[in-house]
Design a protein around this motif. Structure first.
Motif, PDB file in Angstrom:
ATOM      1  N   ALA A  30       0.838  -1.202   0.000  1.00  0.00           N
ATOM      2  CA  ALA A  30       0.000   0.000   0.000  1.00  0.00           C
ATOM      3  C   ALA A  30       0.875   1.256   0.000  1.00  0.00           C
ATOM      4  CB  ALA A  30      -0.945  -0.014   1.199  1.00  0.00           C
ATOM      5  N   GLU A  31       1.930   1.241   0.803  1.00  0.00           N
ATOM      6  CA  GLU A  31       2.846   2.380   0.849  1.00  0.00           C
ATOM      7  C   GLU A  31       3.573   2.554  -0.483  1.00  0.00           C
ATOM      8  OE1 GLU A  31       5.390   2.070   4.264  1.00  0.00           O
ATOM      9  OE2 GLU A  31       3.688   2.084   5.652  1.00  0.00           O
ATOM     10  N   ALA A  32       3.924   1.438  -1.122  1.00  0.00           N
ATOM     11  CA  ALA A  32       4.594   1.507  -2.423  1.00  0.00           C
ATOM     12  C   ALA A  32       3.654   2.114  -3.466  1.00  0.00           C
ATOM     13  CB  ALA A  32       5.056   0.123  -2.864  1.00  0.00           C
ATOM     14  N   ARG A  33       2.361   1.751  -3.416  1.00  0.00           N
ATOM     15  CA  ARG A  33       1.394   2.335  -4.341  1.00  0.00           C
ATOM     16  C   ARG A  33       1.277   3.845  -4.122  1.00  0.00           C
ATOM     17  NH1 ARG A  33      -1.171  -2.665  -3.648  1.00  0.00           N
ATOM     18  NH2 ARG A  33      -2.363  -1.975  -1.856  1.00  0.00           N
ATOM     19  N   VAL A  34       1.256   4.253  -2.856  1.00  0.00           N
ATOM     20  CA  VAL A  34       1.175   5.677  -2.547  1.00  0.00           C
ATOM     21  C   VAL A  34       2.433   6.395  -3.042  1.00  0.00           C
ATOM     22  CG1 VAL A  34       1.167   7.361  -0.669  1.00  0.00           C
ATOM     23  CG2 VAL A  34      -0.407   5.423  -0.611  1.00  0.00           C
ATOM     24  N   ALA A  35       3.616   5.795  -2.797  1.00  0.00           N
ATOM     25  CA  ALA A  35       4.870   6.404  -3.249  1.00  0.00           C
ATOM     26  C   ALA A  35       4.894   6.509  -4.776  1.00  0.00           C
ATOM     27  CB  ALA A  35       6.059   5.592  -2.751  1.00  0.00           C
ATOM     28  N   ASN A  36       4.410   5.473  -5.442  1.00  0.00           N
ATOM     29  CA  ASN A  36       4.352   5.494  -6.902  1.00  0.00           C
ATOM     30  C   ASN A  36       3.395   6.582  -7.375  1.00  0.00           C
ATOM     31  OD1 ASN A  36       4.977   4.548  -9.508  1.00  0.00           O
ATOM     32  ND2 ASN A  36       3.103   3.336  -9.547  1.00  0.00           N
ATOM     33  N   GLN A  37       2.262   6.714  -6.726  1.00  0.00           N
ATOM     34  CA  GLN A  37       1.288   7.748  -7.094  1.00  0.00           C
ATOM     35  C   GLN A  37       1.876   9.147  -6.895  1.00  0.00           C
ATOM     36  OE1 GLN A  37      -1.556   7.162  -8.648  1.00  0.00           O
ATOM     37  NE2 GLN A  37      -1.843   9.349  -8.843  1.00  0.00           N
ATOM     38  N   ILE A  38       2.626   9.323  -5.805  1.00  0.00           N
ATOM     39  CA  ILE A  38       3.276  10.620  -5.561  1.00  0.00           C
ATOM     40  C   ILE A  38       4.308  10.914  -6.643  1.00  0.00           C
ATOM     41  CG2 ILE A  38       4.853  11.842  -4.000  1.00  0.00           C
ATOM     42  CD1 ILE A  38       3.299  10.478  -1.677  1.00  0.00           C
ATOM     43  N   SER A  39       5.057   9.890  -7.031  1.00  0.00           N
ATOM     44  CA  SER A  39       6.060  10.052  -8.084  1.00  0.00           C
ATOM     45  C   SER A  39       5.397  10.435  -9.401  1.00  0.00           C
ATOM     46  CB  SER A  39       6.850   8.757  -8.245  1.00  0.00           C
ATOM     47  OG  SER A  39       7.769   8.874  -9.295  1.00  0.00           O
ATOM     48  N   ILE A  40       4.331   9.734  -9.762  1.00  0.00           N
ATOM     49  CA  ILE A  40       3.604  10.057 -10.992  1.00  0.00           C
ATOM     50  C   ILE A  40       3.006  11.461 -10.889  1.00  0.00           C
ATOM     51  CG2 ILE A  40       1.550   9.479 -12.348  1.00  0.00           C
ATOM     52  CD1 ILE A  40       2.216   6.526 -11.784  1.00  0.00           C
ATOM     53  N   HIS A  41       2.519  11.786  -9.716  1.00  0.00           N
ATOM     54  CA  HIS A  41       1.910  13.106  -9.526  1.00  0.00           C
ATOM     55  C   HIS A  41       2.928  14.212  -9.770  1.00  0.00           C
ATOM     56  CE1 HIS A  41       0.160  16.574  -7.445  1.00  0.00           C
ATOM     57  NE2 HIS A  41      -0.967  16.083  -7.920  1.00  0.00           N
ATOM     58  N   GLU A  42       4.175  13.970  -9.446  1.00  0.00           N
ATOM     59  CA  GLU A  42       5.218  14.965  -9.682  1.00  0.00           C
ATOM     60  C   GLU A  42       5.335  15.255 -11.185  1.00  0.00           C
ATOM     61  OE1 GLU A  42       7.934  17.770  -8.486  1.00  0.00           O
ATOM     62  OE2 GLU A  42       6.617  16.568  -7.227  1.00  0.00           O
ATOM     63  N   TYR A  43       5.321  14.204 -12.000  1.00  0.00           N
ATOM     64  CA  TYR A  43       5.359  14.398 -13.448  1.00  0.00           C
ATOM     65  C   TYR A  43       4.087  15.096 -13.935  1.00  0.00           C
ATOM     66  CZ  TYR A  43       9.415  11.323 -13.646  1.00  0.00           C
ATOM     67  OH  TYR A  43      10.651  10.778 -13.482  1.00  0.00           O
ATOM     68  N   GLN A  44       2.947  14.721 -13.374  1.00  0.00           N
ATOM     69  CA  GLN A  44       1.691  15.358 -13.740  1.00  0.00           C
ATOM     70  C   GLN A  44       1.723  16.848 -13.390  1.00  0.00           C
ATOM     71  OE1 GLN A  44      -0.873  12.796 -11.459  1.00  0.00           O
ATOM     72  NE2 GLN A  44      -1.524  11.660 -13.286  1.00  0.00           N
ATOM     73  N   LYS A  45       2.324  17.151 -12.248  1.00  0.00           N
ATOM     74  CA  LYS A  45       2.441  18.545 -11.814  1.00  0.00           C
ATOM     75  C   LYS A  45       3.284  19.343 -12.807  1.00  0.00           C
ATOM     76  CE  LYS A  45       4.571  21.185  -8.216  1.00  0.00           C
ATOM     77  NZ  LYS A  45       5.793  21.017  -7.477  1.00  0.00           N
ATOM     78  N   HIS A  46       4.375  18.748 -13.280  1.00  0.00           N
ATOM     79  CA  HIS A  46       5.213  19.435 -14.279  1.00  0.00           C
ATOM     80  C   HIS A  46       4.440  19.652 -15.576  1.00  0.00           C
ATOM     81  CE1 HIS A  46       8.742  19.384 -11.812  1.00  0.00           C
ATOM     82  NE2 HIS A  46       8.795  18.068 -11.760  1.00  0.00           N
TER      83      HIS A  46
END
Length: 179
Positions: A30-46
């Motif tokens: 679950a934590e890995a999914r959240v970390a992955n989502q945060i990582s993807i969100h960083e690209y989405q933010k850019h």
């Protein structure tokens, strides 16, 4: 304590350890999914920040887009499909292509306007049939300019509307905290 009791205790402890391991593994996943989502969100933010920059340029400089500022968005448009759903990615790519087309249309309109003004300035030097031919050139150049001008206005309106739509969708999809 006999052997069966010892085996039962060991089996019970092993069961507890395996349950604890399963819970730990589940939480880690679950934590890995959240970390992955945060990582993807960083690209989405850019992507969103680059989109806002281009969209604001479109709004402020609607009648004279800078080709370099539009081209700066190209890597974001190309990779949008990696970070947002295909429907939204298609809209982002369309927005980029519309902005590029606007730059071309605006450049062509500027050339047509300059040609029209040059022809009008040359009219003073003409007489008779030469003046009539020159007036025909002015008239056809004026029609070409009006067509280009109309195309530019239509494309500007369409692109601005698409920009507003994308902005709203990106904001909705990229929002981490739901209220």
């Amino acid at each position: 304590m006999d052997a069966d009791s010892g085996a039962n205790i060991i089996a019970g402890v092993a069961l507890l350890v395996s349950i604890a391991s399963a819970v730990y593994a589940w939480k880690s996943a679950a934590e890995a999914r959240v970390a992955n989502q945060i990582s993807i969100h960083e690209y989405q933010k850019h992507l969103y920040e680059a989109f806002v920059k281009l969209n604001e340029h479109l709004i402020k400089e609607q009648h004279k887009l800078d080709r370099d500022k539009v081209k700066d968005f190209e890597p974001y448009a190309r990779t949008a499909v990696l970070y947002v759903d295909s429907f939204l990615a298609r809209k982002v790519i369309d927005f980029y292509n519309d902005c590029l087309e606007l730059v071309t249309l605006q450049t062509n309109r500027s050339f047509a306007l300059k040609a029209l003004r040059d022809l009008q300035d040359d009219l003073i030097e003409r007489e008779g049939e030469a003046m009539d031919r020159h007036l025909e050139k002015i008239s056809s150049t004026h029609r070409a300019f009006e067509l280009l001008d109309g195309d530019v206005h239509v494309r500007e309106g369409k692109t601005a509307m698409l920009g507003r739509s994308i902005d709203a969708e990106l904001m909705k999809k990229l929002k981490i905290v739901q209220t």
